[in-house]
Motif scaffolding. Sequence first.
Motif, short mmCIF file in Angstrom:
data_model
loop_
_atom_site.label_atom_id
_atom_site.label_comp_id
_atom_site.label_asym_id
_atom_site.label_seq_id
_atom_site.Cartn_x
_atom_site.Cartn_y
_atom_site.Cartn_z
N ALA A 20 0.84 -1.20 0.00
CA ALA A 20 0.00 0.00 0.00
C ALA A 20 0.88 1.25 0.00
O ALA A 20 0.53 2.27 -0.61
CB ALA A 20 -0.91 0.01 1.22
N ARG A 21 2.02 1.17 0.67
CA ARG A 21 2.96 2.30 0.68
C ARG A 21 3.33 2.67 -0.76
O ARG A 21 3.32 3.84 -1.14
CB ARG A 21 4.21 1.87 1.47
N THR A 22 3.65 1.64 -1.57
CA THR A 22 4.04 1.89 -2.96
C THR A 22 2.85 2.45 -3.75
O THR A 22 3.01 3.43 -4.49
CB THR A 22 4.50 0.56 -3.62
N ALA A 23 1.69 1.83 -3.58
CA ALA A 23 0.51 2.27 -4.33
C ALA A 23 0.18 3.73 -4.00
O ALA A 23 -0.01 4.56 -4.89
CB ALA A 23 -0.68 1.38 -4.00
N LEU A 24 0.14 4.03 -2.71
CA LEU A 24 -0.23 5.38 -2.27
C LEU A 24 0.80 6.41 -2.72
O LEU A 24 0.44 7.52 -3.14
CB LEU A 24 -0.37 5.41 -0.75
N ALA A 25 2.07 6.04 -2.64
CA ALA A 25 3.12 6.99 -3.04
C ALA A 25 2.99 7.33 -4.53
O ALA A 25 3.11 8.49 -4.93
CB ALA A 25 4.51 6.40 -2.74
N ASN A 26 2.71 6.31 -5.33
CA ASN A 26 2.54 6.56 -6.77
C ASN A 26 1.31 7.39 -7.06
O ASN A 26 1.34 8.31 -7.87
CB ASN A 26 2.45 5.22 -7.53
N TRP A 27 0.22 7.03 -6.40
CA TRP A 27 -1.05 7.74 -6.64
C TRP A 27 -0.91 9.21 -6.25
O TRP A 27 -1.28 10.11 -7.00
CB TRP A 27 -2.17 7.05 -5.85
#
Length: 457
Positions: A20-27
């Motif tokens: 989720a860290r990766t997803a949120l950072a990209n979003w």
Amino acid sequence: MTIITRFAPSPTGYIHIGNARTALANWLYAKRRDGKFILRLDDTDVERSKREYADAIVRDLEWFGIAPDAMYRQSDRFAIYQEAAERLKTAGVLYACYETADELERRRRLRLARKLPPVYGRESLKLTAVERAKLEAEGKKPHWRFLLPNFKNDPFSPERTEVHWDDLVRGRQTVDLASLSDPVLIREDGTWLYTMPSVVDDIELGVTHVIRGEDHVTNTGAQITLFNALGAEPPVFGHHNLLTTISGEGLSKRTGSLSIGSLARAGYEPEAVASLALLTGTSDNVEAFGSLAEIGKHFDLAHVSKSAAKFDPAELETLNRSLVHHMPFGAVELRLKRAGIDGQLAEPFWLAVRANLGKVVEASDWWPIVTEGPASDEKPDAADLPFLDQAFELLPEGPIHAETWKQWTALIKAETGRAGKALFMPLRLALTGRSHGPELAQLLPLIGREGILARRP
Ligand code: GLU
């Protein structure tokens, strides 16, 4: 230029807070710059990828409030990778190899013993067309390696060749291509490893920024040369630190224990999980912010630290509690309604109890206490019954309002001489059946005159 980022999980398990860290950072990176965010399912491993996991990933992103601008599955795109592979073969940089895993391991040990770097020595590149045809006639199937550009004229004499990029998190990065083996892009059975489909897609989908975990730093060195070999400009890269447990273990999709779905089912707020997922392991305080937009204002890739980010699930309790304490009624109205907390009392009830809740679902414990009668958890001491008898006699006349508690307890104090805990605890127990809870001043008007008098022991 439109910023385009992507989250590229393989649907081989439920995503966890580290993913989720990766997803949120990209979003956030894309949305803060009016860009686009792509969800790409890296499902080239057909055996381990499951529809159920892919659906769960979409649901988990939705739970955070993330709707991807586009979604792709690598399993739909094999023809595109094949075409790119043909181009590389024509250019002579994708070559057939026939070694078995045992052979490679033996050679690796030999090189180590000779104090040579344990990289692949490109032995298959020496095979003539006739030798290859012979091997294939014997039924051997090749796997395919990408020839890294780490030599001048002779591929068998690699020399230090530096690849650089300015990482959004880690600053200037250098990878020496001579320290890497030519990566295998296609397995013997024709299936794709991660390296090439990822690069081909990043090119085809116009990805401008690749934000991912630092476990991919070495890949990036090889991938940059692959972008070049396919005639494309590499994107900007950012490699964030990985979340680990308190004891330093990495999180794994397979254990599922900290899966986003399980946190959602446990009643945590998506904003609490997102705050923890993003702000842990940064130079910023880990605080709970009420919306992704708000978290986005505080999250900066340049503030992400270069060491592992230890993550304590217990912190989630604290963050969630602090969010719930300030949640406006509008944010929970629908959920309360679904739990049967409805009508005129719902809003004042919420405002009275929220400061006492760790999770929104706990409101359901208090609703029957307010609307029906005290819980059966704890009862007043028998020794306090005469005091309570006297106290209930003193309930001020008229409607119950915000000041009633103050007036009532002043009367009780004057009449009985009791003060502090000795005064309010028997009342709290009689009225709620619990020794802790929301402020009685706020509960009294909700319980109402009739309800209060009905609780007289
Ligand atoms: N499927 C890869 C992973 O989950 C994606 C890495 C990348 O973002 O390029 O690690």
